[in-house]
Design an enzyme around this catalytic site. Sequence first.
Site, PDB file in Angstrom:
ATOM      1  N   ARG A   1      28.525 -37.359   3.254  1.00 49.04           N
ATOM      2  CA  ARG A   1      27.241 -37.578   2.552  1.00 49.04           C
ATOM      3  C   ARG A   1      27.214 -38.946   1.889  1.00 49.04           C
ATOM      4  O   ARG A   1      26.186 -39.626   1.856  1.00 49.04           O
ATOM      5  CB  ARG A   1      27.042 -36.480   1.488  1.00 49.04           C
ATOM      6  CG  ARG A   1      26.704 -35.125   2.086  1.00 49.04           C
ATOM      7  CD  ARG A   1      26.827 -34.023   1.041  1.00 49.04           C
ATOM      8  NE  ARG A   1      26.004 -34.278  -0.117  1.00 49.04           N
ATOM      9  CZ  ARG A   1      26.319 -33.907  -1.366  1.00 49.04           C
ATOM     10  NH1 ARG A   1      27.443 -33.268  -1.618  1.00 49.04           N
ATOM     11  NH2 ARG A   1      25.519 -34.178  -2.361  1.00 49.04           N
TER      12      ARG A   1
ATOM     13  N   SER B   1      28.337 -28.525  -3.574  1.00 43.89           N
ATOM     14  CA  SER B   1      29.528 -29.349  -3.764  1.00 43.89           C
ATOM     15  C   SER B   1      30.193 -29.059  -5.114  1.00 43.89           C
ATOM     16  O   SER B   1      31.394 -28.779  -5.189  1.00 43.89           O
ATOM     17  CB  SER B   1      29.103 -30.817  -3.663  1.00 43.89           C
ATOM     18  OG  SER B   1      30.134 -31.663  -4.061  1.00 43.89           O
TER      19      SER B   1
ATOM     20  N   ASP C   1      34.200 -29.228   1.091  1.00 47.28           N
ATOM     21  CA  ASP C   1      33.428 -30.161   0.255  1.00 47.28           C
ATOM     22  C   ASP C   1      34.014 -31.568   0.340  1.00 47.28           C
ATOM     23  O   ASP C   1      33.276 -32.550   0.380  1.00 47.28           O
ATOM     24  CB  ASP C   1      33.397 -29.706  -1.203  1.00 47.28           C
ATOM     25  CG  ASP C   1      32.712 -30.758  -2.065  1.00 47.28           C
ATOM     26  OD1 ASP C   1      31.520 -31.015  -1.813  1.00 47.28           O
ATOM     27  OD2 ASP C   1      33.371 -31.362  -2.924  1.00 47.28           O
TER      28      ASP C   1
ATOM     29  N   LYS D   1      33.735 -26.092  -5.811  1.00 48.63           N
ATOM     30  CA  LYS D   1      35.009 -26.471  -6.430  1.00 48.63           C
ATOM     31  C   LYS D   1      35.247 -25.667  -7.712  1.00 48.63           C
ATOM     32  O   LYS D   1      36.350 -25.189  -7.965  1.00 48.63           O
ATOM     33  CB  LYS D   1      34.996 -27.973  -6.756  1.00 48.63           C
ATOM     34  CG  LYS D   1      35.069 -28.846  -5.501  1.00 48.63           C
ATOM     35  CD  LYS D   1      34.916 -30.320  -5.796  1.00 48.63           C
ATOM     36  CE  LYS D   1      33.507 -30.701  -6.122  1.00 48.63           C
ATOM     37  NZ  LYS D   1      33.116 -32.079  -5.899  1.00 48.63           N
TER      38      LYS D   1
ATOM     39  N   HIS E   1      31.949 -28.487 -16.734  1.00 47.93           N
ATOM     40  CA  HIS E   1      31.793 -29.556 -15.739  1.00 47.93           C
ATOM     41  C   HIS E   1      30.676 -30.487 -16.188  1.00 47.93           C
ATOM     42  O   HIS E   1      29.605 -30.040 -16.601  1.00 47.93           O
ATOM     43  CB  HIS E   1      31.430 -28.964 -14.371  1.00 47.93           C
ATOM     44  CG  HIS E   1      31.164 -30.040 -13.352  1.00 47.93           C
ATOM     45  ND1 HIS E   1      32.177 -30.668 -12.664  1.00 47.93           N
ATOM     46  CD2 HIS E   1      30.015 -30.618 -12.940  1.00 47.93           C
ATOM     47  CE1 HIS E   1      31.661 -31.589 -11.869  1.00 47.93           C
ATOM     48  NE2 HIS E   1      30.347 -31.579 -12.010  1.00 47.93           N
TER      49      HIS E   1
HETATM   50  N1  URA Z   1      29.496 -34.516  -7.776  1.00 45.02           N
HETATM   51  C1  URA Z   1      30.007 -33.691  -6.835  1.00 45.02           C
HETATM   52  O1  URA Z   1      31.110 -33.168  -6.986  1.00 45.02           O
HETATM   53  N2  URA Z   1      29.272 -33.460  -5.736  1.00 45.02           N
HETATM   54  C2  URA Z   1      28.064 -34.007  -5.525  1.00 45.02           C
HETATM   55  O2  URA Z   1      27.443 -33.755  -4.510  1.00 45.02           O
HETATM   56  C3  URA Z   1      27.545 -34.864  -6.507  1.00 45.02           C
HETATM   57  C4  URA Z   1      28.291 -35.101  -7.637  1.00 45.02           C
END
Ligand code: URA
Length: 455
Positions: free
Chosen positions: A165, A180, A158, A184, A79
């Site tokens: 957010r 967050s 999320d 995932k 990621h």
């Molecule tokens: N990327 C995400 O998936 N979540 C965040 O809070 C910030 C960047």
Amino acid sequence: MIVKLLLDRKREGGELTPEEICALVDAYTRGDVPDYQMASFAMAVCCRGMTAAETHALTDAMQHSGACLTWPGLSADKHSTGGIGDKLSLVIQPLAASCGLSVPSLAGRGLGLTGGTVDKLESIPGYNAGLSLDDFKRVVASCGVSIAAQTADIAPADKKLYALRDVTGTVPSIPLIVGSILSKKLAEGAGTLVFDVKCGAGAFMKTRADACALARALVEGAKAAGRRAAALVTAMDEPLGWTVGNALEVEEAIEVLRGGNVQDARCPSCGQNARHPDDVVELSVELAARMVSLAKGEGLDEARAACRANLANGAAFARFAEMVKLHGGDLDAFLAQRRVEDVSSGRDASPRRPPGRAVAAADGFVASIDAQKVGQAAFELGAGRAQATDAIDPAAGVRLLVTHGDKVSAGQPLAQLHAPTRPERLPAAAQLVHEAIAVSSSAPAPKPLILEVVE
Ligand code: URA
């Protein structure tokens, strides 16, 4: 649960129990807690932070708000927190698969200056990123790798909280970012997670201290959830690689996957007939090698050697081509389209469309290339979207012809700009690229690419 009492405690800097956090996230996901209370919670977390136990509970609750996948054998994913010209997933995921790992990778479409990984792949005619989870599993089982769009089944808490957010000024909080991202990635199910936390002007994390803190929290969180994990904190003051823009980046990734690492147009610009070290290759190998080494429990040097070999011998490209085919994409059509685009834009470094380029104003050396400004130029040209419903022009973007430290002479082309659907934007974008590339009279010191390793 009385939500107001939880908010009072968090506002005063107190700690919530895992049960309280789980109940709050569940109730919010069901719609039983209104947005205004969750926004208040997010703001209290921004101001007061969270303990490691709270962050873990938040991550766990969000992960289990939807489907959680599992994979047989060795599996890994990478990621990135994202940056300008970051096309690494297109190289790394098939490369890791070519080394024997299953690589299930759910990625996003981009909001902001340039597209996300899914936008890049969708510049390949026919590529369908919107797979069901069953089809996603079938593609991974068949060729070892699938890069598909995040589905609504994965971490729905999320999706809802991130949208909230985004409009309530509560994105920049490390515990919320960790919850967050990790929710995932953990739900996606890979046994090994490697994070590329970008740091600098063109990144989400602007300072090294913040980037390192996020990297440590991601690695700790992933390990606490039973995964093998590592993170690299990497420089994002300058764009990654030669290209910024969706189809341009796919083209560059394919060059790397085919074992190439040099752009022909660049060599005359620096007066050397040598192959240059390439940041995309270096970082791809480093990140993929960590996935392989952690997942297989083998040495890092051995894993690096395997990754380099699979770029050179075509094994990584073969995985990529197979993945594209299984997603319905037509790679031959993409490459034919790109050849037409190269000819019409004059990739031979003598562009025939004068506004579509930036040139050096003086003799000297490329001292820096401002990633943020190059990203803004790509956005102007149509490579990004401001709102989720905006259309992206896959062919739009910037191709740099020089990089950090190159010797340049006055009038020499520094970059080509592509804007097939918005040619009227070329002059403004060219001005941005011109401002982005600083030329100095003396050669600058080389810049490190990998700033920190967190294991
Ligand atoms: N990327 C995400 O998936 N979540 C965040 O809070 C910030 C960047």
